[in-house]
Design a protein around this motif. Sequence first.
Motif, short mmCIF file in Angstrom:
data_model
loop_
_atom_site.label_atom_id
_atom_site.label_comp_id
_atom_site.label_asym_id
_atom_site.label_seq_id
_atom_site.Cartn_x
_atom_site.Cartn_y
_atom_site.Cartn_z
N UNK A 198 0.84 -1.19 0.00
CA UNK A 198 0.00 0.00 0.00
C UNK A 198 0.88 1.24 0.00
N UNK A 199 0.37 2.31 -0.60
CA UNK A 199 1.08 3.59 -0.56
C UNK A 199 0.49 4.52 0.48
N UNK A 200 -0.56 4.10 1.18
CA UNK A 200 -1.14 4.95 2.21
C UNK A 200 -2.58 4.58 2.53
N UNK A 201 -3.17 5.33 3.44
CA UNK A 201 -4.56 5.16 3.88
C UNK A 201 -4.78 3.82 4.57
N UNK A 202 -3.75 3.31 5.21
CA UNK A 202 -3.90 2.07 5.96
C UNK A 202 -4.74 2.27 7.22
N UNK A 203 -4.90 3.52 7.64
CA UNK A 203 -5.72 3.78 8.81
C UNK A 203 -7.21 3.56 8.53
N UNK A 204 -7.54 3.27 7.27
CA UNK A 204 -8.94 3.00 6.92
C UNK A 204 -9.24 1.51 6.80
N UNK A 205 -8.21 0.66 6.88
CA UNK A 205 -8.41 -0.79 6.74
C UNK A 205 -9.08 -1.34 7.99
N UNK A 317 -7.13 -5.22 -2.09
CA UNK A 317 -6.76 -4.94 -3.49
C UNK A 317 -6.99 -3.49 -3.90
N UNK A 318 -7.88 -2.80 -3.21
CA UNK A 318 -8.09 -1.38 -3.53
C UNK A 318 -6.80 -0.58 -3.37
N UNK A 319 -5.92 -1.01 -2.49
CA UNK A 319 -4.66 -0.30 -2.28
C UNK A 319 -3.71 -0.53 -3.46
N UNK A 320 -3.74 -1.71 -4.04
CA UNK A 320 -2.94 -1.96 -5.24
C UNK A 320 -3.51 -1.19 -6.43
N UNK A 321 -4.82 -1.09 -6.48
CA UNK A 321 -5.44 -0.31 -7.57
C UNK A 321 -5.07 1.17 -7.45
N UNK A 326 -1.80 5.72 -9.58
CA UNK A 326 -0.68 6.66 -9.50
C UNK A 326 0.38 6.37 -10.56
N UNK A 327 0.46 5.11 -10.99
CA UNK A 327 1.44 4.67 -11.99
C UNK A 327 0.70 3.99 -13.14
N UNK A 332 -0.87 -4.34 -13.27
CA UNK A 332 -1.59 -4.75 -12.06
C UNK A 332 -2.20 -6.12 -12.29
N UNK A 333 -1.91 -7.06 -11.38
CA UNK A 333 -2.48 -8.40 -11.44
C UNK A 333 -3.15 -8.68 -10.10
N UNK A 334 -4.44 -8.98 -10.12
CA UNK A 334 -5.17 -9.33 -8.91
C UNK A 334 -5.40 -10.84 -8.93
N UNK A 335 -4.81 -11.54 -7.98
CA UNK A 335 -4.89 -13.00 -7.94
C UNK A 335 -6.20 -13.44 -7.29
N UNK A 336 -6.84 -14.43 -7.88
CA UNK A 336 -8.09 -14.96 -7.34
C UNK A 336 -7.80 -15.91 -6.18
N UNK A 337 -8.69 -15.90 -5.20
CA UNK A 337 -8.58 -16.77 -4.02
C UNK A 337 -7.21 -16.62 -3.38
N UNK A 338 -6.81 -15.38 -3.17
CA UNK A 338 -5.50 -15.10 -2.61
C UNK A 338 -5.63 -14.16 -1.42
#
Length: 377
Positions: A198-205, A317-321, A326-327, A332-338
């Motif tokens: 994550x690049x930030x906003x972990x205080x919302x998890x 996954x929203x944090x990876x998105x 930003x880039x 971006x690859x979102x793995x299923x059942x992970x």
Amino acid sequence: MSENWRKAGWAGAAIGVIAAGVAVERITVGRGMRMKARLALDATGDYGSLRGAPGTARAEDGTALYFEVDELPEEGKRRRLRRKAPVGPTVVFCHGYCLAQDSWHFQRAALRGVVRAVYWDQRSHGRSARGVAQADGEPVTFEQLGRDLKAVIDAAAPEGPLILVGHSMGGMTIMGLAQEFPGLIRDRVAAVALVGTSSGRLDEVTYGLPSLGFSTVRRLLPGVLKALGSQVELVEKGRRATADLFAGMVKMYSFASRDVDPGVARFAERLIEATPIDVVAEFYPAFQAHDKTAALQRFADIPVTVIAGDRDMVTPPEHSRAIKEALPSAELVVLESAGHLMMLEHPDTVTRLLTELLARTGTVPAAANVAGHGRST
């Protein structure tokens, strides 16, 4: 009773919500049988057994940072003979919170002999020493962890191109490096892989808990952890006494697949339980303050692969998105059942994605084949 210990009761209530989901699967199996099963898994699994050439870097505060290098055969020979030759690329692996370099076991098994790689333990984790600055009361910051990574690079890979790979806290450490040393990123970093980070906003998890109730827990948790960290021996005894519950929570937050190898699940449990509660307490506030969205722009002109787990409750996954946003040129690859520990849960897929990234930089041939190595089964 102190205020912090009263606060601990509120956090305990929230943890109880998690515990309820874990306990059901445990009430029909005897504790002794489960203990024997854990010991059997510890004895038969070779997870985390891979070792390389050891070394130690010194952080700016004097903390000893342990690393290991897996050399390419010809590179190691040149170094022993001190022959002058162009320095090839080095892949540097950065592990996550409450883990250690051995969390990359499957990728390490697959890439041995294919790339020169450095694996290191972050301060207060694995074989590295406890943070000297933290012993003096200074909080952990990702800027400091980024400078730690620079010290490891200076000691283990002072020349040549770099490919940086980070999982969770390791990815945040790479962002800290980018903020502190933009020239290093510009001049030497050929590619970056960010895995479950994550690049930030972990205080919302909310970690899978109802958001309304968790807002109270989040406010109280730093004080609770500080109180627990001051009673290390007592807490560690309690952790051992509730090993079954702890194992269930580790599995819940680490994996999403139903068919995870029990040996891999136990390996993850061993890694996490090796982190003392006071270290957990020291690092936690850094995540709440973490914001390195601006630092991501240091990677705008190089290949970046972002890997997320679709059921990751630690870094959703929203944090990876958000990193992808930003880039825009990043993959971006979102793995299923992970879940969060996707490099252990889906090792073949993660290794393939890393190998493809390495091929894009010319670090390995595009046809490099690591299939059959580093599997969990």
